[in-house]
Structure formats: structure tokens, C-alpha cells
Design an enzyme around this catalytic site. Structure first.
Site, PDB file in Angstrom:
ATOM      1  N   CYS A 438      -0.464  -1.532   9.387  1.00 15.68           N
ATOM      2  CA  CYS A 438      -0.862  -1.269   7.997  1.00 15.68           C
ATOM      3  C   CYS A 438       0.171  -1.812   7.026  1.00 15.68           C
ATOM      4  CB  CYS A 438      -1.049   0.232   7.783  1.00 15.68           C
ATOM      5  SG  CYS A 438      -2.486   0.899   8.601  1.00 15.68           S
ATOM      6  N   GLU A 440       3.948  -1.563   7.816  1.00 18.54           N
ATOM      7  CA  GLU A 440       5.243  -1.300   8.419  1.00 18.54           C
ATOM      8  C   GLU A 440       6.058  -2.578   8.591  1.00 18.54           C
ATOM      9  OE1 GLU A 440       1.929  -0.017   9.235  1.00 18.54           O
ATOM     10  OE2 GLU A 440       2.406   0.335  11.338  1.00 18.54           O
TER      11      GLU A 440
END
Length: 843
Positions: A438, A440
Site C-alpha cells: 500500500c 510502505e
């Protein structure tokens, strides 16, 4: 001054046809891998686990059906049917066994499975009883941690049921030396092994397992070369015949040998990307800095005249379509949290190099164009922005945002690089970060980050403060005192901190139990051969072989907590307009609005238990009356009026997201409580825990399991997503909202933060709209915001798509850290996206 070729290249008919084929049918569950791994495991029970994994991988690649789809230029598919998936029983299977007859009819991410394949799975599943990774993980988990999961305080479902994923491997190295070169390096390490070495047994088996795995991949590519050649001999279309012959030539050379040109480098990339997801069921296998490691091949092929920019674009478009061909089935509960058939394959462009020089190149622009052409959910396309980012690159990104597909996501080098350095990553490595899953950040091919290790619902510890650690009649947490007896806000706030600290400790226990199980039961030698320093250390990634090791569970609910704590402080302690007993009673009764059937049942159970403790018994009729009261909100009229008065008072209070210093600082403190506590903990691989602040889309299903909160949020409704304000609470325009979010200490949440915004399409219209948008991003990043992503779609469009999905089959929206087809989402998730504030720059 650098110049870039920003000329748009038209999309070809080939890409249109490939897209049409993707969505022609519902995805299917195929069973070839499950059968093959079961066969292999049954034959290798006497061998070390890592060797069993390699031999199983070899058996799968030698025998799994392969296919070349019509019009493909890049080949390699894990399934016969597009967008379908394989089964991974070694990680978990019982959820699928129980859902075989319902998975086709569920609301979120349904899959077709034939009766024949159901029978096959039912035959092989018994072999895996008590042998799965989830079985071992649960056995290592403390009972109180397992109880906290059962009570929905946090959920570590990603790695509990699946492979770890969330990694970027060294694609560039395979392009440079091929798997033949990697085998040679591993053989050199093998030659150094002495039988009297203390670690000889494990090191020797691991290195041999890499060689088995790499040879299996080489043979698998040869199978594709042979298939392409056979298809070419039968093909009567001269154009397609030549394409198949080139494909055969490519697969005969790569990934065994170094890539000779851009086309072969792209084919190498895809084989790696797809095969990692055959070895393991982990998602978020991310492409990393795609425009960097492929650029030398692109430039050389352009310079020597063997490649045109137009054909390079078509190859990239084909890869973008292939990203969407991969799929996985999750259990029904998880499917609501990850709705949209997403695998979170993140691809990063832009940013700077290890020397701190801007690295944007022509391939960066072609990546943007590929997302414009395909308009598909995958890859999750991310761009790195910093002070040296060329304006034309940012404007081109804005043009992609304006299409409404929720891409790209924007990341701030000026925050992320120092954040990674604070965790021990070197400056040069931090400058080369890519985005995983997502949102990170990690240094590609050196990091095992265990991102998305768990979802921590910050609202649940607050519920435990009001119940003194009791949930559904059970004492699942520490006792922090009766809220009615608390005399200061500080006392109340300290009780929240104590509840959260205790639950974070249990979450760490659960995650570390799962981490340990992965190292023992499902090591991944193929993945490990492309992550530094696994070969040198003689350890798999799962055993701590990577150069950098982290664990990153994410917390969410910051806005609810900030607004709720502010309401308690203001109304109960400062202005004394509401007593704590009144507020507790109001929350139990959901502001007089009634609860969902499940929540009503749980609330009734608690009331009955408390009455029993007080020596009062109730009959069945009284229990039914209590439950009906919770269901319908029926109360004494005076009480109900008071509940509604309290809700009105809360709703009139100022909220996070409107650039109000006191509330924004409270949100910052809430976020830091979570992040600082996590930093105290270590994982079994020798690394530290680091916080993420994002929910993917779990804020919707986990909100359904959460009672009313003192910010005015009703029970069983979504929790605020990411680090943004509550849905509809940001009433003073996008700049005020961004100013609030920027006040969080984003760098401390080094596992990533997520900020969603929604704009009306008119906000980005014309050149002025694009320039305003670019300036807005730079302004937010100048204030040390970490990340931004956008939906550019009107509320009217979304409502019509919800009502008439047949007219919006290709409508892609940004959900959380990923995009998805709007019509594939559950209604609850669609409603959550619709409810987000629709911004405009003139607000």
C-alpha cells in the site's frame, strides 16, 4: 538542463483486446498447484523443510499447466484462466474448505470453482491437517493474544493465513547475470562449506535448495520457449507467427542468462514477478524502482536502433495488463478488508538516486502512460517527489490523477529518507527506497519488512476503558478503573494509554508467533536468493537473512480518537455538560440509534452478565426485550432525548481536519502513543517493530465490529481511514485538511502513512487545475507530509455506479493504498468512498 520526451503514444488494439479478455468471466479457483505440492510433500517427509520447499517448487514448475494467451507479448501465467488463482494449502486451508460452496456467491471478491475441483480439494485437504503454517503459529501464540484477536482488538490475518510477501527482490541482478549467474555465486558459497562448520547442515541445505529452485525456473522458461515455438509452427497469421518466434527466442535465453535487450529484460521481470507468487501466497510482491533498473536496457535498445519508443510502450502496457492477471482468494472476512481482487503490486517511479541526484528518466514517463492506457487497478503506481523533481514529471502525474483511476500515489522523499535512516538504513540505501504494497517504504532487495503484519484498531482500547477491560462479558484486558470515578481528563487519557499498551504487547506476541512459524514451516529459497544478504548469511529471508529486518503493524482510527478524546475533555471535564456515566450509557445505547443484530446480541449478553454479577436474574422474555431495545434504539423517551442531545453537542464540536491546533496536536499525540510503544519491541529475525498508520480498507469491516465512539461515530459504522479526518468532518477545504494531517509526526511512522482525499473533477480541469494541484502537493510535502492519494470522481457518478453497476464495469477508484474496480467492492466499502469529503480548490 535535462529534457524528456513527454509525447503521448496511442494505445494499441492489442491492449484493448487483452483488457477485454481479462474481465470476460468471473475469476476461478484452480487446483493444479495444490495437487502438485501435496504430491511432493507426501514424497519428501524425511527431508529438511527448506529442501522440501525447493523440491515442491521444482515439481510445481515442471508440471503445472502453462498457457500463452492471444495477443500477449509478455508471457507467463500462474493459471489457465485469466484473473484466476491457485491454492496454497501449506499456509492454511480450513477457511477455504468451509467456504467451497459459498465463495462464488459472497459479496466481496467471489470466485467460481467447479464441482470437480471442489472434489479434488476435499480429497487432498486431510493431508494438511495439523501441518499448516497457521496451525504452528497458533500453537506458539499466548492464549491472551489469541483471545484479543477473537475479540477484534487487532487482526494479524495477512501472514496468519498466507505467505509474507511485501518485498521487492533484485530484479536488476537477474537481468544482469541470469539465474545461471546466481547459481554460480551460490555454488561458490557451497564450495566454502566445511562439514565441521557449526552451521554446515542448515547452510548447505539452504544453498542447495536455491540451486534446485533456480534450475526449476530455467526449465520453466524453456517450457514457455517450446510452447511458443510450437504455436508459431501452427500459426497462419504471419505477424503473430513472428511474435511467437521472438517470444520463443526470449524465453530460451532469459531468465537463465543475462538479458540482451529491453524486451528480454521485461520478460525476465515478469517471470520473476509471477513465479514469486507461485512459490508463496504472499501478496504485495512489489516491482520497486522499475524505471531505474530497466532504464539501461531501454536506453541501450533505443540508442542502437533495435527498439522504438512506441514498441517499448506496448511492451510496458502488456506488463501492466499482466499485473491484473494475477489473483488470490482470501477468506470471506479478509475479502471485505481487501476487496477488489487486489494483490497490492506496487511499482515506483521518480525520486533520486543513491547520490541524491534526481533519477527521473524517459521510462518514468512511459510508466505513467502505461497506467493512462490500461486504466486498470494494478500495478499500484507510486511516484517519489522531492525538491528536485522536474515540474513536467509532476504535471504528467497530475494528468494521470485527473483520469480518475486513483493513480499515482505521491510520496515525499524529504520525509521518507530521514525516516528510514532513523531505523538504521544507510543514506545511500534510504535514497533508493521503493514502495511496497500500500504505502510502505523500504530499501529494495535488502529488506524483509513484514509490512501489514497486523491491523490495530485504536478505537477498541477506548471501548475497554469504558468497560474496565471487559468485552462481551469476558475480562480480556487489564482493569483501569471505573470511568465514572475518574475526576480528570489526564486520568481518563492515562487509562486509554494503559489499555493500548497492554494490547500492543499482545499484538506483538501474536505477530512474533506467526513470524517464528514462517521460519520453521514455510521458508522460501527462491525468494531468498534475490534478497541480500541471504546467500552470504546462509539463511532464508524468513530466518533473518535479509540485510534489514523490520515488523510493521499499522494502527488506524486517529481521527476518531482525536475527536473523541476532545469531546470527552470538553464536554465531561472542561465544561461539565455531560457526566461520564451519561456518556458511557449513551455509547452503550449507540446514541439512541439502535445497533446491528450482532452488536445487539453482544450488548445484551453483557447486560445479562452484569445483572447476574449484581445478583439479578432475567427471564427469556426480559432478555428479548433488552435485545429489542438495542436493535431498535427503543428507550425511555427522556433517556433517548438525552442521548440525542449529547450526540448533537459532540457533532457541534470542532473536528480534526480543519487546521485547529489543539485538536491536531491531540491527533499527533494519539499517533505517537502507538508508534513509540511499538518501537520498544523486537522480532525473531533480529529487527525492530515500526509503526504504520493506515488501514488498507479494514476500517470498514473492523468498524462493523466496533461500538459507538465518543466522537459521534455510530456503532458498526466505518472508522476513519488512514491519517485523514473523519468522513465529512473536514469542512474548511483541502488546504486546511492537509495542514492538519501534516502536523502528525509522519517520520515516526516509518512503515508508512496513508492520506486519502477526494476531489471533484472540475478541480483539476484545464492547465490551471493541473498547476494548482501540483502546487498543492508540493505545499503539503513542504510541511513534512509523507503521502497523498486521490479520487477524482463526482459523488453523483459513484452513486449512479452503485445503482447501475452494469454501466460502470471499468470504473476504477482509489480505495486505500490500492485502486480497484468500484463495482467489485462491497456496498459498505462503496459507501465509505462515497462518504469522503468532495474537495475543490475554491473551497
Amino acid at each position: 538542463m535535462r529534457t524528456f520526451n513527454t509525447t503521448n503514444i496511442p494505445m494499441t488494439d492489442r491492449i484493448k483486446k487483452l483488457k477485454e479478455e481479462l474481465y470476460r468471466k468471473m475469476p476461478e479457483i484452480e487446483v493444479d498447484r495444490a495437487v502438485l505440492i501435496t504430491e511432493s510433500y507426501q514424497q519428501t517427509e524425511q527431508l529438511p523443510t527448506v529442501k522440501r520447499r525447493a523440491l515442491a517448487f521444482e515439481h510445481i514448475l515442471n508440471n503445472i499447466p502453462i498457457t500463452i494467451r492471444d495477443n500477449e507479448l509478455i508471457v507467463g501465467s500462474s493459471t489457465k484462466a485469466p484473473r484466476s488463482c491457485q491454492v496454497f494449502p501449506e499456509f492454511s486451508y480450513e477457511w477455504l474448505e468451509s467456504e467451497l460452496d459459498t465463495i462464488e456467491f459472497r459479496e466481496a471478491d467471489p470466485f467460481h470453482i467447479s464441482e470437480e475441483n471442489k472434489a479434488v480439494l476435499r480429497k487432498i485437504f486431510p493431508y494438511w491437517k495439523n501441518k499448516t503454517n497457521s496451525d504452528l503459529a497458533l500453537s506458539y501464540m499466548a492464549p491472551e493474544a489469541a483471545a484479543a484477536i477473537e475479540h477484534n482488538i487487532f487482526t494479524p490475518g495477512n501472514y496468519f493465513y498466507n505467505g509474507i510477501g511485501h518485498v521487492t527482490v533484485d530484479y536488476g541482478k537477474v537481468m544482469r547475470i541470469g539465474y545461471k549467474g546466481i547459481i554460480a555465486e551460490v555454488q561458490e558459497e557451497l564450495n566454502k562449506c566445511n562439514v565441521y562448520d557449526a552451521d554446515y547442515a542448515k547452510r548447505h541445505e539452504f544453498l542447495e535448495s536455491i540451486i534446485i529452485s533456480c534450475n526449476a525456473v530455467i526449465n520453466y522458461a524453456r517450457r514457455y520457449a517450446n510452447l511458443a515455438y510450437e504455436m508459431a509452427q501452427k500459426c497462419t497469421n504471419p505477424t503473430r507467427k513472428q511474435e511467437l518466434l521472438v517470444i520463443a527466442n526470449n524465453c530460451a535465453n532469459v531468465p537463465e542468462n543475462p538479458a540482451r535487450n529491453f524486451y528480454e529484460a521485461c520478460q525476465t521481470f515478469w517471470f520473476i514477478q509471477m513465479l514469486l507468487q507461485i512459490e508463496s501466497s504472499g501478496h504485495s510482491i512489489s516491482a520497486g524502482r522499475f524505471d531505474q533498473y530497466l532504464y539501461p536496457y531501454y536506453k541501450n535498445s533505443i540508442d542502437n536502433g533495435s527498439l522504438t519508443r512506441e514498441f517499448a510502450q506496448e511492451i510496458l502496457d502488456c506488463i501492466w495488463v499482466k499485473f491484473n492477471d494475477l489473483n488470490k482468494a482470501r477468506d470471506e472476512a479478509s475479502s471485505y478488508g481487501f476487496a477488489g481482487y487486489s494483490l497490492f503490486q506496487n511499482l515506483t517511479a521518480g525520486g533520486q538516486n543513491a547520490e541524491g541526484i534526481d533519477a527521473t528518466n524517459d521510462l518514468s514517463f512511459l510508466c505513467i502512460q502505461a497506467s493512462m492506457h490500461t486504466q486498470l487497478p494494478a500495478p499500484s503506481f507510486s511516484v517519489r517527489i522531492w525538491n528536485g523533481t522536474p515540474n513536467e514529471f509532476l504535471i504528467k502525474c497530475a494528468e494521470l490523477t485527473r483520469t480518475g483511476v486513483g493513480l499515482p500515489a505521491y510520496y515525499n522523499d524529504e520525509v521518507i529518507i530521514p525516516a528510514l535512516m532513523s531505523r538504521g538504513v544507510t543514506l545511500a540505501d534510504a535514497r533508493e527506497y521503493g514502495i511496497i504494497g500500500c504505502v510502505e517504504p523500504q530499501k529494495p532487495f535488502k529488506t524483509d519488512g513484514w509490512h501489514d503484519a497486523a491491523f490495530f484498531n485504536m478505537c477498541r482500547p477506548l471501548e475497554l476503558v469504558f468497560s474496565n477491560g471487559v468485552d462481551k462479558g469476558a475480562q480480556i484486558s487489564i482493569k483501569t478503573g471505573n470511568v465514572e470515578d475518574m475526576t480528570t481528563f489526564e486520568e481518563f487519557y492515562n487509562a486509554y494509554k494503559a489499555q493500548e499498551t497492554y494490547m500492543i504487547g499482545l499484538m506483538v506476541n501474536a505477530i512474533n508467533a506467526i513470524d517464528t512459524a514462517h521460519s520453521e514451516r514455510v521458508p522460501l529459497p527462491f525468494l531468498s536468493c534475490m534478497v541480500e544478504d541471504c546467500v552470504k548469511e546462509g539463511k532464508t529471508v524468513q530466518e533473518g537473512g535479509a540485510h534489514y529486518n523490520f515488523t510493521g503493524p499499522q494502527g488506524f482510527g486517529i481521527a476518531n480518537m482525536a475527536d473523541g478524546l476532545w469531546a470527552v475533555k470538553t464536554l465531561v471535564f472542561d465544561e461539565k455538560k455531560v457526566t461520564m456515566a451519561e456518556l458511557k450509557d449513551t455509547l452503550i445505547h449507540n446514541y439512541g440509534q439502535g445497533l446491528s443484530p450482532k452488536a445487539a446480541k453482544n450488548a445484551t449478553q453483557e447486560v445479562v452478565i452484569n445483572l447476574a454479577k449484581a445478583g439479578k436474574s432475567v427471564n427469556e422474555s426480559q432478555v428479548a426485550d433488552i435485545c429489542r431495545m438495542f436493535l431498535t434504539g427503543e428507550q425511555d423517551p427522556t433517556k433517548r432525548k438525552r442521548y440525542e442531545e449529547i450526540l448533537d453537542m459532540i457533532n457541534e464540536l470542532p473536528k480534526y481536519g480543519n487546521d485547529i491546533e489543539e485538536i491536531d496536536m491531540l491527533a499527533r499525540d494519539v499517533a505517537n502513543i502507538y508508534a513509540k510503544e511499538l518501537e520498544k519491541h523486537k522480532n525473531p529475525r533480529g529487527g525492530m517493530f515500526q509503526a504504520g498508520l493506515y488501514p488498507v480498507s479494514a476500517n470498514v469491516p473492523l468498524g462493523e465490529q466496533t461500538g459507538a465512539t465518543p466522537d459521534g461515530r455510530l456503532a458498526n459504522t466505518p472508522i476513519a481511514d488512514g491519517v485523514g479526518p473523519r468522513q465529512g468532518a473536514d469542512t474548511k477545504g483541502p488546504t486546511a485538511a492537509a495542514n492538519s494531517v501534516a502536523k502528525l509526526e509522519h517520520g515516526r511512522a516509518s512503515n508508512g502513512t496513508l492520506y486519502n482525499q477526494k476531489f471533484h473533477p472540475s478541480a483539476l480541469s484545464g492547465n490551471a487545475g493541473l498547476q494548482n494541484f501540483a502546487s498543492y502537493i508540493r505545499a503539503f510535502f513542504d510541511q513534512k507530509g509523507m503521502h497523498m492519494q486521490f479520487n477524482v470522481v463526482s459523488k453523483e457518478t459513484l452513486l449512479d455506479a452503485q445503482k447501475h453497476p452494469e454501466n460502470y464495469k471499468s470504473l476504477v477508484v482509489r480505495v486505500a493504498g490500492y485502486s480497484a474496480l468500484f463495482t467489485s467492492l462491497s456496498k459498505a466499502l462503496q459507501d465509505d468512498i462515497i462518504s469522503r469529503t468532495e474537495q475543490a480548490f475554491n473551497a
